[in-house]
Structures are given as C-alpha cells and as structure tokens.
Write a protein that holds these residues in place. Structure first.
Motif, PDB file in Angstrom:
ATOM      1  N   VAL A 146      -5.521 -15.091 -30.734  1.00 21.06           N
ATOM      2  CA  VAL A 146      -5.872 -17.354 -31.028  1.00 21.06           C
ATOM      3  C   VAL A 146      -5.543 -17.494 -29.494  1.00 21.06           C
ATOM      4  O   VAL A 146      -5.784 -18.144 -28.635  1.00 21.06           O
ATOM      5  CB  VAL A 146      -5.070 -17.676 -32.503  1.00 21.06           C
ATOM      6  N   SER A 148      -5.270 -15.965 -27.011  1.00 27.47           N
ATOM      7  CA  SER A 148      -5.997 -15.094 -25.531  1.00 27.47           C
ATOM      8  C   SER A 148      -7.344 -16.802 -25.605  1.00 27.47           C
ATOM      9  O   SER A 148      -8.290 -16.179 -24.470  1.00 27.47           O
ATOM     10  CB  SER A 148      -6.089 -14.710 -25.361  1.00 27.47           C
ATOM     11  N   GLY A 149      -7.054 -17.155 -26.260  1.00 24.21           N
ATOM     12  CA  GLY A 149      -8.401 -17.920 -26.137  1.00 24.21           C
ATOM     13  C   GLY A 149      -9.758 -17.864 -27.069  1.00 24.21           C
ATOM     14  O   GLY A 149     -10.911 -17.968 -26.539  1.00 24.21           O
ATOM     15  N   VAL A 150      -9.570 -16.501 -27.695  1.00 22.14           N
ATOM     16  CA  VAL A 150     -10.538 -15.945 -28.573  1.00 22.14           C
ATOM     17  C   VAL A 150     -10.841 -16.326 -29.247  1.00 22.14           C
ATOM     18  O   VAL A 150     -10.702 -17.245 -30.048  1.00 22.14           O
ATOM     19  CB  VAL A 150     -10.130 -14.437 -29.477  1.00 22.14           C
ATOM     20  N   ASN A 151     -12.315 -16.901 -29.403  1.00 21.90           N
ATOM     21  CA  ASN A 151     -12.748 -17.370 -30.691  1.00 21.90           C
ATOM     22  C   ASN A 151     -14.224 -17.085 -31.260  1.00 21.90           C
ATOM     23  O   ASN A 151     -15.248 -17.837 -31.691  1.00 21.90           O
ATOM     24  CB  ASN A 151     -13.339 -18.859 -29.287  1.00 21.90           C
TER      25      ASN A 151
END
Lengths: 181, 161
Positions: A146, A148-151
């Motif tokens: 999250v 790290s920008g995991v979407n």
C-alpha cells in the motif's frame, strides 16, 4: 516506467522470497493475490519472462491478498508462508497459481490437497501456522505494498519502480534495462 | 474546473447512503473523513480502488477516519454493488440533482456526466487537508491518503490545528 512512477517503499531484502541472484541487473517484484484471476493469468507470463532472461533477472514475490473479494487469498498466502518456513515456498507458490481453477472451488480443502500433491507434511504446516505469526508477515507485505502505491493485483515493480502496462511492455522494459546494464 | 484544494472548508452535503437513509458530512465533525469520488459502480478500475480501501478500513480507523465513497449512481445500484463486493463503508448517491456534490468539490466531469476520480482528506474541523485528482482510468491507490492522515495525526500531536 518513468520518473513519476511510484517507488517501492520497502527495499528487497533477505526476508523476501526471491528466485535468481541479488546481483542480477533486473529485479522484477510482484505484489500478488493467490485467488486473483489476473494474477493467475500473469503467472505463465512471468515464468516465460524468467526463462527468457535467465540469470539477468531476479524475481521476488510479495503477498497482497484482497480478502474481501477473495476470501481464500489470505489463507492461501498464510499456507505459502508456512511452507516457506519449511523451505517449500516456491513449489507451493507455483502450485497455487497452476491449480487456481481447482483449489479455489474447494476452499481450504483445496489448499490441503495442494500440500498432499507436493508431499508437504500437513501436520508440520499446522504446527508452523500455530508457532509462527505468518498472518503478520502477510499483513506486513500488504501494508508495504500500500505504501508503495500498489493499487490492485498483480502489481509489478521493475528495479524498484512500479510498472503500469501489459505483459509485453513488462518484457520490453526488462529487456531495455538489461541492455543498459 | 479544478478540485478544491488543501486549506478550503469542505462544503457540507446530505446524500442517500441507502434507499431510506441519508448521511451528512457535518455528522462526522470530530472525526477525519476520506471522501472518494469515483465515476461509476461496476466499472473495473473503481472496483479495484474500492476493494483496496475496503481492506484498509482498520488502518483508516487508527487515524479516526471514516471513508465515504461517492458516485452519481442511484441508492439501489449502490446497495447491489456494495453487497456484491462486501464493502463495509457507505456508498453515497450523488443522484439528484445529479452530481451536485461532486460539482461543489470541483470533481464533476460535465462531458461524461460522472464524478471524477478525486480524493479528499478532511480533518476533524471540516477543513480539507489534502486533495488529489487521479486520471480517470488510473487507480490512485491509498498511499496518499495514509500520508495525509499521518500528517493530521502528527500536527494534532504537535498541538497545532
């Protein structure tokens, strides 16, 4: 991949599940969910990419189970982490994706079938699940993702930067980095 | 039209959260609020974005934050969508007059007639502390929301508003 791509917040370490050498010019990292059909579809592509680039590529897998949509994703991730403690992570990981169509139908019984298929001692897994907080490990992978920008899943990072694009563009990005190395 | 930026007061609104219940932003005074405007129920990117937030409700509540998601879909459509995806947060219906709340926040797409994919983090006093407009097809993730909430928590601890 460019300057605006989100950057991996948690660097790859010895705690990670990795295939290939730390010194490889390219590290491909996946945040994945074992019950996610898109991750299942990406699995053979990753195998092909690993085969194509050989020692030039290191592959790292981290857990990103979306439990509300995929209720079996977290139990599967926890069993894979327990298998990892018993040194069977990659066979379990591969089995979960190769047999995703079947075990997801049978729930936790489907997961037990995987352990039997691989000859992993079920009692040892049960004991490991009791003695180790694999749930915390899975949660920590998830929160790192999250940050790290995991979407969504699968989500790939190439040498620490998020890669947005299809499998072909992933292969192209890796080939370019290897050429530059 | 650009979205309301940090420092603005969040305009109050009342919208249906279910066919027979309504929610007002002012009810959440004293708590932080995450407003997530999104284009449409059932569309692939929105689903992924809300699925991610659905996993983070515990994390949000550590920051005393309530998530409210808003689109122009009707309350019955929201009810079916929330049930199908097991969402544990309200989906508000900016349905009549269509998009009126999204317009107040500068987050309405006139051309397509839907809310834009815009995020607002609002503090306990109703002040917008962070806002972000994501390209329509891109899931913005949650790292920006968490950073904004941490900013609010740390400034509250430092004693400043």
């Amino acid at each position: 991949m460019n300057a605006t791509s989100p950057e991996l917040a948690i660097p790859v370490s010895a705690q990670d599940h990795a295939q290939g050498k730390a010194g490889a010019p390219v590290t491909l990292l996946e945040y994945g969910d074992y019950q996610c059909p898109a991750c299942g579809m990406a699995y053979p592509t990753i195998k092909r990419i690993q085969h194509a680039f050989g020692a030039d590529l290191r592959f790292v897998f981290r857990n990103f189970p979306l439990s509300e949509v995929h209720p079996l994703a977290r139990p599967a991730a926890e069993i894979a982490e327990a298998a990892a403690i018993l040194h069977h992570f990659w066979p379990m990981h591969d089995w979960l994706y190769e047999n995703q169509d079947t075990w997801t139908v049978y729930g936790t019984e489907g997961l037990e079938a995987g352990l039997r298929d691989l000859g992993i001692d079920e009692a040892a897994i049960t004991r490991t699940l009791r003695e180790h907080d694999v749930g915390a490990r899975v949660r920590s992978d998830f929160m790192g993702g999250v940050r790290s920008g995991v979407n969504g899943t699968p989500c790939f990072f190439v040498n620490g930067y998020r890669h947005d694009g299809d499998a072909a563009s992933l292969e192209y990005a890796i080939a370019n980095l290897i050429e530059q190395a | 039209m650009s979205i309301l930026s940090a420092g603005s007061n969040a305009p109050d609104f009342t919208l249906h959260s279910t066919p027979d219940q309504s929610v007002s932003l002012s009810e959440f005074r004293g708590r932080n609020v995450i407003l997530a405007f999104y284009p449409a129920d059932w569309s692939p990117v929105c689903g992924d974005q809300l699925a991610l937030y659905n996993e983070l409700l515990e994390e949000f509540s550590k920051h005393a934050a309530q998530l409210l998601a808003i689109s122009v879909d009707g309350a019955w459509c929201h009810a079916a969508f929330a049930r199908d995806r097991h969402y544990h947060f309200p989906l508000l219906s900016d349905f009549e007059p269509k998009g009126a709340v999204a317009r107040k926040f500068g987050a309405y797409d006139d051309k397509d007639g839907v809310a834009e994919r815009a995020l607002f983090v609002i503090d306990t006093n109703g002040v917008i502390r962070w806002s972000y407009l994501s390209p329509m097809g891109v899931n913005p993730g949650a790292d920006g929301i968490l950073k904004a909430l941490e900013g609010i928590t740390s400034s509250a601890q430092a004693g400043s508003p």
